[in-house]
Structure formats: C-alpha cells, structure tokens
Design a protein around this motif. Structure first.
Motif, PDB file in Angstrom:
ATOM      1  N   MET A   8      60.814  28.041  14.263  1.00  0.00           N
ATOM      2  CA  MET A   8      60.373  28.171  15.123  1.00  0.00           C
ATOM      3  C   MET A   8      59.662  29.658  14.981  1.00  0.00           C
ATOM      4  N   ARG A   9      58.642  29.303  15.196  1.00  0.00           N
ATOM      5  CA  ARG A   9      57.309  31.179  14.953  1.00  0.00           C
ATOM      6  C   ARG A   9      58.751  32.235  15.511  1.00  0.00           C
ATOM      7  N   ARG A  10      58.386  33.075  14.643  1.00  0.00           N
ATOM      8  CA  ARG A  10      59.091  34.713  15.195  1.00  0.00           C
ATOM      9  C   ARG A  10      58.367  35.256  16.633  1.00  0.00           C
ATOM     10  N   THR A  11      58.781  35.090  17.644  1.00  0.00           N
ATOM     11  CA  THR A  11      58.538  36.155  18.694  1.00  0.00           C
ATOM     12  C   THR A  11      59.340  37.360  19.052  1.00  0.00           C
ATOM     13  N   ILE A  12      58.979  38.087  20.065  1.00  0.00           N
ATOM     14  CA  ILE A  12      60.133  39.225  20.394  1.00  0.00           C
ATOM     15  C   ILE A  12      61.641  38.715  20.170  1.00  0.00           C
ATOM     16  N   PHE A  13      61.643  37.477  20.905  1.00  0.00           N
ATOM     17  CA  PHE A  13      62.964  37.329  20.465  1.00  0.00           C
ATOM     18  C   PHE A  13      63.855  36.652  19.945  1.00  0.00           C
ATOM     19  N   ASN A  14      63.155  37.221  18.820  1.00  0.00           N
ATOM     20  CA  ASN A  14      63.944  36.299  17.602  1.00  0.00           C
ATOM     21  C   ASN A  14      63.355  36.604  16.323  1.00  0.00           C
ATOM     22  N   THR A  15      63.299  38.060  16.284  1.00  0.00           N
ATOM     23  CA  THR A  15      63.173  38.157  15.056  1.00  0.00           C
ATOM     24  C   THR A  15      64.106  39.448  14.069  1.00  0.00           C
ATOM     25  N   PRO A  16      64.215  38.688  13.083  1.00  0.00           N
ATOM     26  CA  PRO A  16      65.495  39.148  12.257  1.00  0.00           C
ATOM     27  C   PRO A  16      65.430  40.882  12.385  1.00  0.00           C
ATOM     28  N   ILE A  17      66.339  41.310  12.636  1.00  0.00           N
ATOM     29  CA  ILE A  17      66.711  42.962  12.658  1.00  0.00           C
ATOM     30  C   ILE A  17      65.816  43.818  13.334  1.00  0.00           C
TER      31      ILE A  17
ATOM     32  N   HIS B  72      59.250  30.798  26.377  1.00  0.00           N
ATOM     33  CA  HIS B  72      57.949  30.853  25.474  1.00  0.00           C
ATOM     34  C   HIS B  72      56.793  30.656  26.881  1.00  0.00           C
ATOM     35  N   TRP B  73      55.551  31.118  26.810  1.00  0.00           N
ATOM     36  CA  TRP B  73      54.609  30.694  27.821  1.00  0.00           C
ATOM     37  C   TRP B  73      53.446  29.805  27.313  1.00  0.00           C
ATOM     38  N   MET B  74      52.856  29.191  27.848  1.00  0.00           N
ATOM     39  CA  MET B  74      51.715  28.365  27.574  1.00  0.00           C
ATOM     40  C   MET B  74      50.529  28.986  28.536  1.00  0.00           C
ATOM     41  N   GLY B  75      49.327  29.559  27.133  1.00  0.00           N
ATOM     42  CA  GLY B  75      47.652  29.427  27.675  1.00  0.00           C
ATOM     43  C   GLY B  75      46.820  28.905  26.895  1.00  0.00           C
ATOM     44  N   LYS B  76      45.972  29.226  28.165  1.00  0.00           N
ATOM     45  CA  LYS B  76      45.084  29.060  26.663  1.00  0.00           C
ATOM     46  C   LYS B  76      44.837  29.321  25.992  1.00  0.00           C
ATOM     47  N   ASP B  77      44.069  28.352  25.285  1.00  0.00           N
ATOM     48  CA  ASP B  77      43.089  28.621  23.897  1.00  0.00           C
ATOM     49  C   ASP B  77      42.370  30.663  23.126  1.00  0.00           C
ATOM     50  N   LYS B  78      41.770  29.984  24.710  1.00  0.00           N
ATOM     51  CA  LYS B  78      41.086  31.781  24.375  1.00  0.00           C
ATOM     52  C   LYS B  78      41.391  32.837  24.255  1.00  0.00           C
ATOM     53  N   LEU B  79      43.069  32.983  24.835  1.00  0.00           N
ATOM     54  CA  LEU B  79      43.742  34.394  24.962  1.00  0.00           C
ATOM     55  C   LEU B  79      44.079  34.489  23.514  1.00  0.00           C
ATOM     56  N   PHE B  80      44.350  33.901  22.960  1.00  0.00           N
ATOM     57  CA  PHE B  80      44.790  33.743  21.278  1.00  0.00           C
ATOM     58  C   PHE B  80      44.229  34.308  20.277  1.00  0.00           C
ATOM     59  N   THR B  81      42.581  34.551  20.585  1.00  0.00           N
ATOM     60  CA  THR B  81      41.506  34.700  19.388  1.00  0.00           C
ATOM     61  C   THR B  81      41.719  36.625  19.228  1.00  0.00           C
ATOM     62  N   PHE B  82      41.314  36.954  18.434  1.00  0.00           N
ATOM     63  CA  PHE B  82      41.787  38.753  17.815  1.00  0.00           C
ATOM     64  C   PHE B  82      40.501  38.909  18.750  1.00  0.00           C
ATOM     65  N   PRO B  83      41.443  40.317  18.896  1.00  0.00           N
ATOM     66  CA  PRO B  83      42.209  41.171  18.216  1.00  0.00           C
ATOM     67  C   PRO B  83      43.288  41.120  19.041  1.00  0.00           C
ATOM     68  N   LEU B  84      43.939  40.055  20.054  1.00  0.00           N
ATOM     69  CA  LEU B  84      44.980  40.641  21.360  1.00  0.00           C
ATOM     70  C   LEU B  84      46.156  39.012  20.640  1.00  0.00           C
ATOM     71  N   GLY B  85      45.096  37.883  20.248  1.00  0.00           N
ATOM     72  CA  GLY B  85      46.042  36.653  19.825  1.00  0.00           C
ATOM     73  C   GLY B  85      47.552  36.599  19.031  1.00  0.00           C
ATOM     74  N   GLY B  86      47.502  37.585  18.241  1.00  0.00           N
ATOM     75  CA  GLY B  86      49.248  37.360  17.377  1.00  0.00           C
ATOM     76  C   GLY B  86      50.054  38.499  18.468  1.00  0.00           C
ATOM     77  N   ALA B  87      49.486  39.194  19.088  1.00  0.00           N
ATOM     78  CA  ALA B  87      50.363  40.304  19.852  1.00  0.00           C
ATOM     79  C   ALA B  87      51.075  39.538  21.292  1.00  0.00           C
ATOM     80  N   MET B  88      49.636  38.303  21.640  1.00  0.00           N
ATOM     81  CA  MET B  88      50.526  37.146  22.555  1.00  0.00           C
ATOM     82  C   MET B  88      51.332  35.850  21.474  1.00  0.00           C
TER      83      MET B  88
ATOM     84  N   GLY C  33      53.922  33.592  23.788  1.00  0.00           N
ATOM     85  CA  GLY C  33      52.884  32.507  23.902  1.00  0.00           C
ATOM     86  C   GLY C  33      52.112  31.579  23.150  1.00  0.00           C
ATOM     87  N   ILE C  34      51.816  30.319  23.852  1.00  0.00           N
ATOM     88  CA  ILE C  34      51.762  29.152  22.731  1.00  0.00           C
ATOM     89  C   ILE C  34      50.145  28.900  23.211  1.00  0.00           C
ATOM     90  N   ALA C  35      49.444  28.609  22.458  1.00  0.00           N
ATOM     91  CA  ALA C  35      47.761  28.834  22.985  1.00  0.00           C
ATOM     92  C   ALA C  35      47.763  26.571  23.304  1.00  0.00           C
TER      93      ALA C  35
END
Length: 197
Positions: free
Chosen positions: A1-10, A70-86, A91-93
């Motif tokens: 599963m992809r790492r998020t604020i809710f499952n990042t080790p340490i 997780h939350w679903m959002g349109k793929d345009k929200l996941f482009t640079f520069p905020l995509g990584g933070a989303m 967020g899932i595009a």
C-alpha cells in the motif's frame, strides 16, 4: 500500500502521539463503534461539514484510531506542484475524462484493494446546499461495502465513527437512516449544515 500520513514508518507513530496530545489539549474526545473499527473496506462519511476545522479534527481522530483513510479526486489535483502532498494526505487520482466517472473509478479502487477506507463529505462543501450528494451511496452499492457514519459534534467536543450501515436498494430510506443518526450531531456553524434529503 502507498505511504501516506497515516502509514509512514517512524513518522506516523510520532504523529499519532502528537494527535493524542492535541486532542487532549483541545479537550476533544474520540469515539468509535468497535464493530466499525474492525472493517477493512468501507465508505467513511464526514458530516456535518461546516468548517475547515472539521478536516483537522478528522485527521487527528484518524491518527488516534489508526485508520488509513483515502479520498478520491480528479486527476488534475494530483499534478505538480501539489500532487505529492495530495497523495501523502491520502488522495487517489481518478481520471474523469474517460468514459467512467468518479463513482465508478472509486468502485474500481475498492475492487482492486483488499483494504480501503474512502472518506467522503456528503455535503460536498462547507456551505449549506439543498441536499446531500449521493455518490457515496452508489459507491457503496457498486463496491458492496458498508457506509460508516463518521461525525463531528462541536458542542460535545466529540469526533469519531458511528455504526456501519449496509446500503439497501431504497436511497430515500437510507437517507432517512442517516438523517436519524446525524440529528444530534452539530457542526461548528450549524446554519451551514445540509441534512440528508
């Protein structure tokens, strides 16, 4: 599963400790239905949604409860520069330009996952509207997963998860059940709340 604020080790264990401390400092209590906590796949409602502070308290509660929403959002929200933070915030595009839409894209994500919690604010906005958006209902029906009533209640300083509900064929009847559940839950700005209808 992809790492998020809710499952990042340490980092996530530290954030959980911080969440518990912040909740205590704010005087808020996290409550959760124990059966709902055992579920691996469900749609998590977030209501009433009347303030930006709702998201803050929901994140603290999710960290304390060890959820990975997780939350679903349109793929345009996941482009640079905020995509990584989303993505890091869960967020899932979803590509809405294809023939399928956000509902079907979310159903597909559920079908491809052994564990998935998708958070949805059914009001769709912090301002009062005519009625709830019903995409969450069609996602739950399509993916054959329950809906868990996530809630916030400012007068009582409570945030958390209520019961899980399997969705039947009658949308109107299901909205009545949600209306009953949320009847005593009060947002930060009650005049902005849109009840289920």
């Amino acid at each position: 599963m992809r790492r998020t604020i809710f499952n990042t080790p340490i980092l996530t264990p530290l954030l959980r400790q911080g969440a518990r401390l912040l909740l205590r400092l704010h005087g808020w209590r996290v409550v959760a239905d124990q059966q709902a906590l055992k579920l691996k796949k469900y749609v998590l409602l977030g209501a009433p949604h009347t303030s930006n502070w709702d998201g803050y308290y929901f994140i603290l509660a999710a960290l304390k409860l060890r959820l990975t929403p997780h939350w679903m959002g349109k793929d345009k929200l996941f482009t640079f520069p905020l995509g990584g933070a989303m993505r890091w915030f869960g967020g899932i595009a979803v590509d809405r330009s294809r023939a399928n839409n956000l509902v079907q894209g979310t159903v597909d994500q559920f079908n491809a996952s052994s564990e998935l919690v998708v958070a949805v604010p059914p009001e769709g906005t912090r301002g009062r509207k005519e009625r709830w958006k019903t995409g969450f209902y069609y996602i739950a029906r399509g993916a054959v997963v329950p809906v868990v009533c996530g809630f916030i209640n400012y007068p009582r300083k409570e945030v958390g998860m209520g019961m899980a509900m399997e969705m039947g064929e009658n949308l109107k009847a299901e909205l009545e059940r949600f209306r009953d559940f949320y009847a005593d839950k009060v947002g930060k700005f009650p005049e902005r709340y849109t009840p289920p209808a």
